[in-house]
Enzyme design. Sequence first.
Site, PDB file in Angstrom:
ATOM      1  CG  HIS A 242      -1.891  -1.077   1.335  1.00  0.00           C
ATOM      2  ND1 HIS A 242      -2.898  -1.274   0.421  1.00  0.00           N
ATOM      3  CD2 HIS A 242      -2.043  -2.051   2.264  1.00  0.00           C
ATOM      4  CE1 HIS A 242      -3.631  -2.317   0.772  1.00  0.00           C
ATOM      5  NE2 HIS A 242      -3.133  -2.810   1.885  1.00  0.00           N
TER       6      HIS A 242
HETATM    7  O1  RIB Z   1      -4.973   0.908   4.202  1.00  0.00           O
HETATM    8  C1  RIB Z   1      -3.565   0.818   4.136  1.00  0.00           C
HETATM    9  C2  RIB Z   1      -2.934   1.849   5.007  1.00  0.00           C
HETATM   10  O2  RIB Z   1      -3.279   1.598   6.359  1.00  0.00           O
HETATM   11  C3  RIB Z   1      -1.395   1.802   4.981  1.00  0.00           C
HETATM   12  O3  RIB Z   1      -0.905   3.111   5.191  1.00  0.00           O
HETATM   13  C4  RIB Z   1      -1.044   0.937   6.158  1.00  0.00           C
HETATM   14  O4  RIB Z   1       0.234   1.268   6.722  1.00  0.00           O
HETATM   15  C5  RIB Z   1      -2.113   1.315   7.120  1.00  0.00           C
HETATM   16  O5  RIB Z   1      -1.698   2.496   7.777  1.00  0.00           O
END
Ligand code: RIB
Length: 320
Positions: A242
């Site tokens: 992500h």
């Molecule tokens: O949904 C993904 C996000 O949420 C990323 O930034 C992960 O580190 C969590 O913070």
Amino acid sequence: MTKTRIILDTDPGADDALTILLMLASPEISLEGITTVHGNVPLEKTTRNALALLEFFDRKDIPVARGCSLPLIKAPHVENDNVHGTSGLGRTNLPEPTLQPVAAHAVDYLIQRFLAEPKELTLFAIGPLTNVALAIRQEPKFAEAIKEMVIMGGAIRSGGNMTPLAEFNIYEDPHAAHVVFNAGIPITLVPLDATYQCLLSSADVERLNRIDSPIPKFIRDVTADYMEFYLKYEGFSGCALHDPLTLAAIIAPQLLTLESHYVNVDISGGVSEGKTYADFMKVTKRPANMRVALDVKGREFVELFLERIEKFCAANAPTR
Ligand code: RIB
Ligand code: CA
């Protein structure tokens, strides 16, 4: 090459850790400061993790400023440590950092840095947006001083990962996201629509572990809980990159399908709280307020990530 000068607001977090590593492994980027925020784990842990990561990566020159421990309005969620492990860094066991955060609160640090060099610095936000929203409210000149902002967050056409509609970073502080989205900052948003197409597999991690370096072992340990979570709850063997995908906006924009739209977030407090939506049909008549990565060449990004880490390990091989 003119480097993109970045201040990173983060809640490390396994994928946050991989993002810091990829930044340090990318010659296009100069990581010049980190601000920590509540999120994957409480602020004490995200701050400790940021300091410990910089020591582990031998970059104690990068300052860290400690930020907000709570969302603007919502009650903090119960510590959701099953994705990133109790420490927030999976099964790693980094030594307690000797580094200390700077004295300034992250909100003041952000204001100081961006007003000192208007339109020179890029702000990456890969956790809840509480620090950034408060900086916008505290200093009217802050928003216009930001050259560009890249945000990991939201789910546009994709389902959510915190509720069926909302993504974690936005859901944790939807009011902060609403402030940031409507502040007139040039934003590139990297939502789940793209990030879930960038899966680091256990085979990829084992490929890295053929290298004689402590970094691949760190990557295996930091993603261990993350991978277990994805297999157990989402049915695939791997973990979504992500946060690291935000870097594609700088190092490989050709891999992203970016569209400009008016995007906002639901703060009405109902079942769709924290849902990010794009005005594809232009029914609000509002101008586009951001570019959104609605698609990505996911495997190509993962290969780029692996190549960058391999080169970084070779260039920083431990001296025997
Ligand atoms: O949904 C993904 C996000 O949420 C990323 O930034 C992960 O580190 C969590 O913070
Ligand atoms: Ca994060």
